[in-house]
Scaffold this active site. Structure first.
Site, short mmCIF file in Angstrom:
data_model
loop_
_atom_site.label_atom_id
_atom_site.label_comp_id
_atom_site.label_asym_id
_atom_site.label_seq_id
_atom_site.Cartn_x
_atom_site.Cartn_y
_atom_site.Cartn_z
N HIS A 1 -4.64 24.40 52.89
CA HIS A 1 -3.57 23.57 53.30
C HIS A 1 -3.80 22.13 53.82
CE1 HIS A 1 0.60 23.04 52.61
NE2 HIS A 1 1.12 23.96 53.07
N ASP B 1 -0.78 20.38 49.08
CA ASP B 1 0.38 20.70 49.34
C ASP B 1 0.82 21.91 48.11
OD1 ASP B 1 0.33 19.80 51.75
OD2 ASP B 1 0.90 17.68 50.96
#
Length: 401
Positions: A376, A380
């Site tokens: 992450h 995204d």
């Protein structure tokens, strides 16, 4: 003297000296194999850097060999041999052993083979070696164990009274081998380094199943096994074009996004662990080219014949966990600092709703869950879902001709 060095292209993996293939004083030609190194992933041979005579060995069997370390030295082929020490009387030179004579087991076994014979309580003298020069490999030990298990057991002596049942509750302690320890370190390092997030889509495999049925015989004639994994790699290439940041590596000061798409394929080795051979430059390969490359890599992976280059340089990884029955999983990024890993679940027939001519219909289709686990820090949800959407779209719309 000519230095013999441990290759640098090991991507930081630790290696040990498995065995020297020549003795001090023996002549070799350039590129002749000199010594075998064993890492947590592969066994590789170090070739002679030039013609010469092995002058000295500096790292012997079981020594740790870091990249660039000095293994030994060659003397030029035309150099004089070091003078022999003076003796009071001439010493008779011992006769050379016949070429088919097997060395003593203590000098014959690599560390992994020694662990295997200890684990299975095997006498190496009873094992037929199929390695270079008749050396025993781990596969030889496992084959011997399997044959021993299949052999009829000797008849038990008749007892005058029934024997009591064996006590239960024992514990079998199995030492960790180097591959399992490396996997443990990699997995722990991955989850503590990168924040993992997983997205899951569903995919209809009808189109690729139809294409495979029509073309697998033709691929086999070209020496390629047309597996679903070949389609997955081809679909990954298309998905990378939609979301290039997935094909990247994260570093503290930058993100490297690669033009070459080098896809590692997690390959299970049974109880021995997992290895990830890499299909390099997948973006330049046809489906046939991908299948040929995969067939070769997977075959050599299971035979323990991969080189260091076969398992390095990956930019993305596929974990086809469905082959062992798993419907859904969230794989950990195996090879840090890669940015993502694809998981493929088991294919099974499911009832789905499809619109046909403006009318909803109920159909039975071969479906599978596909997951993308991402770092992450790198991307995204938008890039993740864009990548998965293109991956699924490519497979579901694969031309059947």
């Amino acid at each position: 003297m000519i230095d013999i060095l441990v290759p640098y292209e090991q991507e930081g993996t630790k290696a040990i000296v498995r065995s020297w293939l020549v003795k001090v004083g023996e002549a070799v030609k350039e590129n002749d194999p000199l010594v075998e190194l064993e890492t947590d992933k592969v066994t590789q041979e170090v070739p002679a850097p030039a013609d010469g005579i092995l002058g000295e060995i500096l790292l012997d069997t079981d020594a740790e060999a870091i990249p660039g370390a000095l293994l030994g030295r060659l003397r030029p082929a035309d150099s004089a041999a070091p003078p022999a020490p003076e003796t009071a009387a001439p010493v008779e030179t011992p006769k050379a052993a016949p070429t088919n004579e097997r060395p003593a087991p203590a000098n014959w076994l690599s560390p992994s083979v020694r662990r295997a014979v200890q684990e299975h309580d095997v006498d190496p003298a009873n094992v037929t070696g199929t390695g270079r020069g008749g050396r025993i490999t781990r596969n030889d030990v496992e084959r011997h164990v399997a044959e021993r298990a299949e052999a009829p057991a000797p008849a038990a002596p008749k007892a005058s009274s029934p024997q009591p049942p064996a006590k239960s509750g024992g514990v079998t302690s199995v030492p960790h081998d180097r591959m399992r320890l490396a996997i443990a370190r990699n997995m722990l390092g991955s989850v503590t380094t990168a924040p993992h997030v997983t997205a899951v889509f569903e995919c209809d495999f009808s189109a690729i199943m139809a294409h495979r049925k029509a073309h697998k015989d033709g691929f086999a004639a070209s020496g390629a096994s047309l597996t679903f994994t070949a389609y997955f790699i081809a679909a990954c290439v298309e998905a990378m074009r939609a979301a290039p940041a997935i094909n990247s590596r994260w570093f503290d000061d930058r993100l490297d996004i690669y033009d070459d798409i080098n896809i590692g394929v997690g390959t299970a080795l049974g109880d021995k662990g997992l290895i990830v051979p890499v299909v390099h430059g997948a973006q330049a390969l046809s489906l046939l080219g991908i299948a040929q490359r995969l067939t070769d890599l997977v075959s050599r992976a299971r035979d323990g014949k991969l080189s260091g280059g076969d398992v390095s340089g990956g930019t993305f990884t596929i974990s086809n966990h469905g082959v062992s029955g798993s419907l859904l999983a969230t794989p950990i990024i195996i090879s840090q600092p890669q940015s993502a890993i694809l998981g493929i679940g088991k294919t099974e027939k499911r009832v789905v709703v499809r619109e046909v001519g403006g009318v909803d219909t109920i159909q039975i289709r071969p479906m599978a869950y596909v997951s993308l686990t991402i770092d992450h820090r790198v991307v995204d949800g938008h890039q993740t879902n864009t990548w998965l959407s293109k991956f699924v779209e490519t497979l579901e719309n694969w031309p059947t001709a």
